[in-house]
Every structure is written in C-alpha cells, then in structure tokens.
Design a protein around this motif. Structure first.
Motif, PDB file in Angstrom:
ATOM      1  N   ALA A 293      33.484 -46.220   2.081  1.00  0.00           N
ATOM      2  CA  ALA A 293      32.092 -45.794   1.925  1.00  0.00           C
ATOM      3  C   ALA A 293      31.135 -46.972   2.101  1.00  0.00           C
ATOM      4  N   HIS A 294      31.504 -48.133   1.563  1.00  0.00           N
ATOM      5  CA  HIS A 294      30.645 -49.316   1.696  1.00  0.00           C
ATOM      6  C   HIS A 294      30.602 -49.796   3.143  1.00  0.00           C
ATOM      7  N   LEU A 295      31.741 -49.772   3.819  1.00  0.00           N
ATOM      8  CA  LEU A 295      31.790 -50.178   5.224  1.00  0.00           C
ATOM      9  C   LEU A 295      30.926 -49.260   6.079  1.00  0.00           C
ATOM     10  N   ARG A 296      31.016 -47.972   5.825  1.00  0.00           N
ATOM     11  CA  ARG A 296      30.200 -47.007   6.578  1.00  0.00           C
ATOM     12  C   ARG A 296      28.709 -47.239   6.328  1.00  0.00           C
ATOM     13  N   ASP A 304      22.058 -48.591   0.172  1.00  0.00           N
ATOM     14  CA  ASP A 304      22.873 -48.037  -0.903  1.00  0.00           C
ATOM     15  C   ASP A 304      24.201 -47.528  -0.356  1.00  0.00           C
ATOM     16  N   THR A 305      25.233 -47.677  -1.176  1.00  0.00           N
ATOM     17  CA  THR A 305      26.546 -47.115  -0.843  1.00  0.00           C
ATOM     18  C   THR A 305      26.702 -45.791  -1.573  1.00  0.00           C
ATOM     19  N   ARG A 310      26.781 -39.261  -4.424  1.00  0.00           N
ATOM     20  CA  ARG A 310      26.429 -40.119  -5.551  1.00  0.00           C
ATOM     21  C   ARG A 310      26.285 -41.555  -5.069  1.00  0.00           C
ATOM     22  N   ARG A 311      25.324 -42.285  -5.670  1.00  0.00           N
ATOM     23  CA  ARG A 311      25.111 -43.686  -5.326  1.00  0.00           C
ATOM     24  C   ARG A 311      25.971 -44.566  -6.226  1.00  0.00           C
ATOM     25  N   PRO A 313      27.128 -48.079  -8.065  1.00  0.00           N
ATOM     26  CA  PRO A 313      26.478 -49.299  -8.555  1.00  0.00           C
ATOM     27  C   PRO A 313      27.036 -50.539  -7.874  1.00  0.00           C
ATOM     28  N   PRO A 314      26.249 -51.612  -7.754  1.00  0.00           N
ATOM     29  CA  PRO A 314      26.710 -52.835  -7.073  1.00  0.00           C
ATOM     30  C   PRO A 314      27.933 -53.473  -7.708  1.00  0.00           C
ATOM     31  N   ASP A 315      28.072 -53.382  -9.057  1.00  0.00           N
ATOM     32  CA  ASP A 315      29.226 -54.018  -9.695  1.00  0.00           C
ATOM     33  C   ASP A 315      30.536 -53.351  -9.285  1.00  0.00           C
ATOM     34  N   THR A 316      30.486 -52.044  -8.947  1.00  0.00           N
ATOM     35  CA  THR A 316      31.686 -51.369  -8.453  1.00  0.00           C
ATOM     36  C   THR A 316      32.082 -51.917  -7.085  1.00  0.00           C
TER      37      THR A 316
END
Length: 419
Positions: A293-296, A304-305, A310-311, A313-316
């Motif tokens: 999901a982050h790569l996409r 935002d990822t 659902r969005r 959080p950056p710590d995830t």
C-alpha cells in the motif's frame, strides 16, 4: 529418558528444544525413531507453550496464583495479543484464547484420529492425532512420521484438517476472537446485525487468502516432483504446500526434488509467514500489505498511505520498514554464514538449499530440502539463533540490544541523488 536408539548430543537436544518452543519444525533428529514417548510429550509441551506464547502463559500463571499484573506488563501483553486499542478485557479474552485453542485443537484431533486409527492401534492413533493436531495449530510442523505427511497425501480428511488448523493458528488470536464475536452476534441475531471487522482483521484475512491462492498457482505453474502424476495430485500438493510453507512445516511432496522456481515460490511464502499475535513467524501478512500500500501510494504521488479505505499512521509505515530491513539484513548475513560453514558439507549444500534452510528457520516454518541433519555444529548454532530471532521478531531483538539514545545534535539537511 528421552533417548530411543542412541545418545542424543547436547547440541541436537538444544536444536530440537528451540525448534519446538519457537514452533519452527526443523529437526536434526528423526522424531519418530530417536525420541521415546516421554521425549514426544516434552515436544508436545514445548510446542503448546511456544504456540500460545510465553506472555500468555505468564499472564495465566499470575492469575492462577492470584497476583495482579502491573500496568506495564498488561500493556506489553495487550500489544502482543491484540491491537493497541483492543485491550480492554484482557482477563476475559485470555480465557477465551485458551478456550478457543482447546476447542480448535480438540476438533482437529478427533478428525485426525478417525483417519489414523485405520492404520494403527487406537492408543497409537490417539497419541499421533494429539501430537499432529497441536503441531499443526501451533504452526510447528514436527511430526511422528519420518516422511512427514507424504504417506497421507491421498487422504483428503487429513490434508484438510491439517490445513484448517494451520490457517487458524496463523491468523492470530485477535482475529480469531473477533471472528468468534462476529459469528456469535450473527447467530444470536442481535440488533444492528454482525459488527464490522476491524481493518487489521480484514487485512489479515484478505492477505492470507491471496497468498494461499498465489502460492498454489505458482507451484502449479512452475511444477512439482515426478511423484505427482495426475492433476488431482498436483492440485492437492500445490494447495497443501502453499498453506504449510507460510507457517508450519509439514509436506506431502519431496521438497528436495522440486524445481528451483518452485523452491523460490516457497521461499517467498516462508519469508512473509503468518499474521501478528499468531503462532507463525516471518515478517507477517500485515507488513506485506502495508508495504504494498505504501509503495503504491508513493508511486502515485500520494502523501497518505491508505489501505481498504483507511489512512495508516506514519509510525506503522516506519515499523514495517524497520521489520523488512532488519529481516533482509539478518537473512543475508545468515546465507553468508551458512555458505562459509557448509562449504565442505557435500553436494546437497547448494546455495539454494542453504537459502531455503535460512528462510525456513527465520519464518519458523520448518520445511527443509533434507540438509538439516548434515549441518555443521556452527551451522546448527546459527539456525538455532535464527529460529529464536524469527519467533520473537527481528525488531524486538534489535530494540533489546540497541538501547534508544535521543540525539543531542540536529545536523543541517542536504539531499543525495536516489535511483
């Protein structure tokens, strides 16, 4: 008292103990021939302890003796069993975890017993059913048959029971509890209908299903062994190995005879592993889903990822990057160590087989191409450490060794070219 046909060395005893408590399944001994019934009971206890988790038993022990867990201990336990926002009913949910574990394992034992009793005496069949039922649900893969489950490859009840136990054991306690609550609400017909599953539960279930299907298709496409002659045998073999290679360690095909491409498919599945708070190792299904999901999002230029509406959080995202990076570093180092220590181990010690062994240990899977008993002493010690790291998680191990040190200086920013 555990030795059956010869004295077991301390290194092999340590290896088998680590493999059982880390629910891996790699073995330097023939469990059926080298261990007595007492040794088998020890293995069962260690598998169950490792499958439910040390923290779970610690909390249960505290409750039995009437001691209250500290807030810090409750927070750690809640984080290891549930999502961080679902730790309200810790005492009740612990009982439910044990009850569901017992019910699932008991159901699997009864189904396996109905099949095993057709080939041996009833006492032997019952003990074998208990051993394999616990081993399957705890995602261990240790068995009482020298050929794993190859002799039962034509018994659909055995294969389906073992696969169901492996999948349930690899979903994680929080997902099983959530699914149980949802099912109970649906059956009772409460107002409002069944509750919506959390994002974690939906990600785990969808990613697990996708990996099972992808693994099955990959093994069918790249081929199996010459022993699978019909389409039925190929489909059953591919499906079973796709399920078991992510978490457990049973096999119905001779892995040493698989094509290189099929071994690489199994390596990728083993590296991912199961789901958080489960009996499985690996980087976990949720880490894979978040990384994709982050790569996409980054390729599409999104800030935002998002995942399933659902969005995140950056710590995830940071945690996933750390887990993936540490896992890659550890396994690359492991391949290098094994390549050096097993350089004179014979024709079987090819790089692909060593890579397979390393990832199998890290993912606490337990599959092997047959080289485990032939590893050198140093090689066995490395695999022992890898099984331990794979069970507790590379991020947990790194945080235990590297104490946090807040930066006293913030340096000026400058860019470097990437790509």
């Amino acid at each position: 008292v555990s030795h059956a046909r010869g004295r077991i060395g301390i290194l092999d005893a340590l290896f088998m103990s680590t493999s059982a408590v880390c629910v891996t399944g790699l073995a330097t001994l023939d469990t059926s021939m080298d261990l007595t019934r007492f040794g088998h009971v020890v293995i069962i206890f260690l598998m169950q302890l490792g499958g439910l988790g040390i923290m779970t038993f610690a909390a249960l022990g505290a409750q039995v003796v009437g001691r209250r867990l500290s807030f810090r201990s409750q927070a750690i336990l809640s984080d290891s069993l549930y999502q961080s926002d679902a730790a309200g009913a810790l005492r009740t949910d612990l009982k439910r975890v044990f009850l569901l574990t017992f019910l699932i394992e008991a159901s699997g034992v009864l189904l396996l017993y109905s099949e095993f009793r057709q080939r041996t005496t009833e006492p032997e069949a019952m003990f074998s059913a208990v051993f394999h039922g616990i081993s399957a649900f705890c995602n261990c893969g240790l068995g009482l048959y020298s050929d794993s489950l190859i002799s039962y490859r034509a018994r659909p009840i055995v294969l389906c029971t073992v696969m169901a136990l492996i999948i349930l054991g690899g979903l994680g306690h929080s997902v099983i509890l959530e699914a149980a609550r949802r099912t109970k609400r649906r059956l009772l017909g409460r107002p409002g209908g069944p509750m919506m599953m959390s994002l974690h539960g939906r990600v785990v279930l969808r990613t697990t299903a996708c990996l099972i299907v992808a693994g099955t298709v990959g093994l069918l496409a790249f081929g199996q062994t010459p022993d699978e002659r019909t389409w039925g045998e190929c489909i059953w073999g591919a499906l079973f190995q796709s399920v078991t290679s992510r978490t457990a360690g049973f096999n119905t095909v001779n892995l040493g005879n698989l094509p290189a491409a099929s071994l690489l498919v199994l390596i990728l599945l083993m590296f991912v592993g199961g789901s958080p708070a489960s009996c499985a190792g690996g980087i976990k299904t949720t880490s894979l889903a978040v990384w994709i999901a982050h790569l996409r999002a980054r390729l599409q230029g999104m800030e935002d990822t998002t995942l399933l509406g659902r969005r995140l959080p950056p710590d995830t995202i940071t945690r996933v990057a750390l887990v993936g990076g540490l896992s890659l570093v550890w396994n690359l180092a492991g391949c290098f160590v094994l390549a050096v220590t097993e350089a004179h181990g014979g024709s079987q010690m090819t790089f692909l087989n060593l890579l397979f062994e390393q990832i199998s240990a890290f993912g606490t899977v337990g599959l092997s191409t047959g080289i485990t008993p032939g590893l050198s002493g140093v090689g066995k010690l490395w695999i022992i450490m890898t099984m331990y790291i794979g069970r507790i998680g590379p991020l947990t191990a790194a945080m235990a060794v590297l104490l946090p040190q807040p930066a006293a200086v913030r340096y000026p920013q400058e860019r470097v070219m990437i790509g």
